[in-house]
Design a protein around this motif. Structure first.
Motif, PDB file in Angstrom:
ATOM      1  N   ALA A 166      22.776 -29.885 -14.233  1.00 49.80           N
ATOM      2  CA  ALA A 166      23.851 -29.111 -14.870  1.00 49.80           C
ATOM      3  C   ALA A 166      24.626 -28.301 -13.836  1.00 49.80           C
ATOM      4  CB  ALA A 166      23.273 -28.193 -15.939  1.00 49.80           C
ATOM      5  N   ASP A 167      23.914 -27.722 -12.848  1.00 46.40           N
ATOM      6  CA  ASP A 167      24.591 -26.955 -11.799  1.00 46.40           C
ATOM      7  C   ASP A 167      25.522 -27.844 -10.983  1.00 46.40           C
ATOM      8  OD1 ASP A 167      23.477 -24.462 -12.375  1.00 46.40           O
ATOM      9  OD2 ASP A 167      21.660 -24.927 -11.246  1.00 46.40           O
ATOM     10  N   LEU A 168      25.087 -29.065 -10.704  1.00 44.14           N
ATOM     11  CA  LEU A 168      25.933 -29.992  -9.941  1.00 44.14           C
ATOM     12  C   LEU A 168      27.201 -30.324 -10.722  1.00 44.14           C
ATOM     13  CD1 LEU A 168      23.228 -32.410  -8.464  1.00 44.14           C
ATOM     14  CD2 LEU A 168      24.390 -30.501  -7.340  1.00 44.14           C
ATOM     15  N   TYR A 169      27.042 -30.539 -12.025  1.00 48.42           N
ATOM     16  CA  TYR A 169      28.221 -30.759 -12.864  1.00 48.42           C
ATOM     17  C   TYR A 169      29.157 -29.551 -12.800  1.00 48.42           C
ATOM     18  CZ  TYR A 169      26.432 -34.967 -15.238  1.00 48.42           C
ATOM     19  OH  TYR A 169      25.991 -36.227 -15.545  1.00 48.42           O
ATOM     20  N   LEU A 170      28.588 -28.356 -12.871  1.00 53.90           N
ATOM     21  CA  LEU A 170      29.393 -27.138 -12.890  1.00 53.90           C
ATOM     22  C   LEU A 170      30.102 -26.906 -11.564  1.00 53.90           C
ATOM     23  CD1 LEU A 170      26.920 -24.825 -14.829  1.00 53.90           C
ATOM     24  CD2 LEU A 170      29.149 -25.619 -15.643  1.00 53.90           C
ATOM     25  N   PHE A 171      29.422 -27.178 -10.451  1.00 48.23           N
ATOM     26  CA  PHE A 171      30.073 -27.016  -9.149  1.00 48.23           C
ATOM     27  C   PHE A 171      31.220 -28.019  -8.993  1.00 48.23           C
ATOM     28  CE2 PHE A 171      25.892 -25.126  -7.630  1.00 48.23           C
ATOM     29  CZ  PHE A 171      26.388 -23.835  -7.626  1.00 48.23           C
ATOM     30  N   GLY A 172      31.006 -29.240  -9.467  1.00 45.31           N
ATOM     31  CA  GLY A 172      32.090 -30.217  -9.452  1.00 45.31           C
ATOM     32  C   GLY A 172      33.251 -29.772 -10.321  1.00 45.31           C
ATOM     33  N   ALA A 173      32.919 -29.188 -11.480  1.00 49.28           N
ATOM     34  CA  ALA A 173      33.952 -28.717 -12.403  1.00 49.28           C
ATOM     35  C   ALA A 173      34.804 -27.623 -11.772  1.00 49.28           C
ATOM     36  CB  ALA A 173      33.304 -28.205 -13.689  1.00 49.28           C
ATOM     37  N   LEU A 174      34.161 -26.686 -11.061  1.00 46.85           N
ATOM     38  CA  LEU A 174      34.955 -25.589 -10.500  1.00 46.85           C
ATOM     39  C   LEU A 174      35.828 -26.070  -9.336  1.00 46.85           C
ATOM     40  CD1 LEU A 174      33.774 -24.130  -7.613  1.00 46.85           C
ATOM     41  CD2 LEU A 174      31.881 -23.641  -9.157  1.00 46.85           C
ATOM     42  N   LEU A 175      35.393 -27.082  -8.615  1.00 49.89           N
ATOM     43  CA  LEU A 175      36.211 -27.612  -7.525  1.00 49.89           C
ATOM     44  C   LEU A 175      37.481 -28.279  -8.054  1.00 49.89           C
ATOM     45  CD1 LEU A 175      33.544 -29.112  -5.082  1.00 49.89           C
ATOM     46  CD2 LEU A 175      35.047 -27.169  -4.657  1.00 49.89           C
ATOM     47  N   VAL A 176      37.317 -29.154  -9.050  1.00 48.51           N
ATOM     48  CA  VAL A 176      38.492 -29.855  -9.563  1.00 48.51           C
ATOM     49  C   VAL A 176      39.402 -28.892 -10.328  1.00 48.51           C
ATOM     50  CG1 VAL A 176      37.340 -32.094  -9.638  1.00 48.51           C
ATOM     51  CG2 VAL A 176      37.290 -30.621 -11.666  1.00 48.51           C
ATOM     52  N   CYS A 177      38.801 -27.893 -10.992  1.00 54.54           N
ATOM     53  CA  CYS A 177      39.609 -26.918 -11.717  1.00 54.54           C
ATOM     54  C   CYS A 177      40.415 -26.053 -10.753  1.00 54.54           C
ATOM     55  CB  CYS A 177      38.702 -26.044 -12.577  1.00 54.54           C
ATOM     56  SG  CYS A 177      39.595 -24.955 -13.705  1.00 54.54           S
ATOM     57  N   ALA A 178      39.798 -25.634  -9.649  1.00 55.86           N
ATOM     58  CA  ALA A 178      40.511 -24.834  -8.648  1.00 55.86           C
ATOM     59  C   ALA A 178      41.695 -25.608  -8.075  1.00 55.86           C
ATOM     60  CB  ALA A 178      39.550 -24.418  -7.535  1.00 55.86           C
ATOM     61  N   ALA A 179      41.502 -26.910  -7.855  1.00 56.97           N
ATOM     62  CA  ALA A 179      42.601 -27.740  -7.361  1.00 56.97           C
ATOM     63  C   ALA A 179      43.732 -27.796  -8.388  1.00 56.97           C
ATOM     64  CB  ALA A 179      42.099 -29.144  -7.050  1.00 56.97           C
ATOM     65  N   GLY A 180      43.367 -27.930  -9.668  1.00 57.03           N
ATOM     66  CA  GLY A 180      44.380 -27.960 -10.715  1.00 57.03           C
ATOM     67  C   GLY A 180      45.109 -26.640 -10.855  1.00 57.03           C
TER      68      GLY A 180
END
Length: 304
Positions: A166-180
């Motif tokens: 779940a943490d790996l999913y969340l870290f991926g989520a914050l990276l792509v969200c920050a780019a957006g």
């Protein structure tokens, strides 16, 4: 339809904050409040929808709302030179973040997920410095880093010293969200913020419709008051209205300062998780959220 007029003669985004930033700060703060409800609403949605169904259907509903607004106001298509940036916004905040965070919430509590995503402000500020050349002060970076360290320490402690799936999913989520967020803030220099997210949603519609149909055919659906309310909020509130005021706020006070307002998001989500979901918090969760909340005051007062 001509493709030029939606990107001309409009106020420029401030990469750094102008002198009068009250309205922009308020708009960005309203976006944060809307985003803080995303995880609890997603948890409600997962009570009746599968993760793929929830993500696809929310994108379709949000795109229909955005497309209706664009059509009603006869907004011309964005210029070709802006479409690559809109694709980044779509990939980050329309597809990537909703999908990855929803997958994480299948096994993670909303309280834990909220504090992990507390790293988003620092990530957004870093990408802003790289992408649009923003140069916040040393005080700003010190406070932003302090908030990120507090979040990272919480994550490691909660996970027993090891990262979970779940943490790996969340870290991926914050990276792509920050780019957006960063790309959307850049585009808000040349078109209204609501059009940035509006076009990003509409561009995803040809993919979202078949994805929703496929997901609905393979995942069971159980309509309840919670699941329908959760779906409607993440579609209209988080995916569209929240991003409208968020991008307007970024245009007014600058990407770095706006991003640091999201340090309050974990604290707000913790409150919602208790009130709406009945979750029980560990002592570290509110303490961590309070620590990053203190950092907000420093980043908002810092010159840069």
């Amino acid at each position: 339809m001509k493709t030029q007029s939606s990107a001309t003669a409009l106020p420029a985004i401030a990469v750094t904050a102008p002198r009068t930033s009250g309205p922009g700060t308020l708009q960005a703060a309203l976006g944060v409040v809307a985003f803080s409800l995303t995880f609890p609403a997603t948890a409600w949605g997962l009570e009746g929808f599968g993760p793929w169904t929830l993500v696809a259907v929310r994108s379709v509903l949000a795109a229909l709302v955005a497309g209706g607004c664009l059509l009603a106001l006869r907004v011309p298509l964005p210029a070709r030179r802006h479409r690559a940036g809109l694709a980044v916004v779509a990939a980050g905040v329309v597809v990537g973040f909703p999908l990855l965070s929803t997958l994480a919430l299948r096994t993670s509590s909303t309280a834990h997920a909220a504090v992990v995503v507390g790293l988003l402000p620092l990530t957004t500020a870093l990408l802003s410095a790289l992408r649009v050349g923003s140069r916040p002060s040393r005080t700003f970076w010190t406070a932003a880093l302090a908030g990120a360290v507090a979040v990272a320490a919480f994550t490691v402690r909660q996970s027993g010293g090891a990262l979970t799936t779940a943490d790996l999913y969340l870290f991926g989520a914050l990276l792509v969200c920050a780019a957006g967020y960063t790309e959307g803030g850049r585009l808000a220099r040349v078109m209204p913020g609501w059009q940035v997210i509006g076009w990003a949603l509409v561009f995803c519609l040809p993919l979202a419709v078949p994805a929703a149909a496929l997901a609905l055919a393979h995942e069971p659906v159980r309509l309840t008051a919670h699941s329908v309310t959760g779906l409607l909020w993440v579609a209209a509130g988080s995916q569209f209205l929240g991003l409208v005021v968020w991008y307007r706020g970024m245009a007014a006070i600058g990407i770095p300062r706006a991003s640091q307002l999201q340090l309050a998001q974990p604290l707000l989500t913790l409150v919602w998780s208790v009130l709406l979901l009945g979750e029980h918090l560990t002592p570290a969760a509110p303490l961590t959220a309070a620590a990053v909340l203190v950092c907000i005051a420093v980043t908002q007062r810092a010159r840069g």
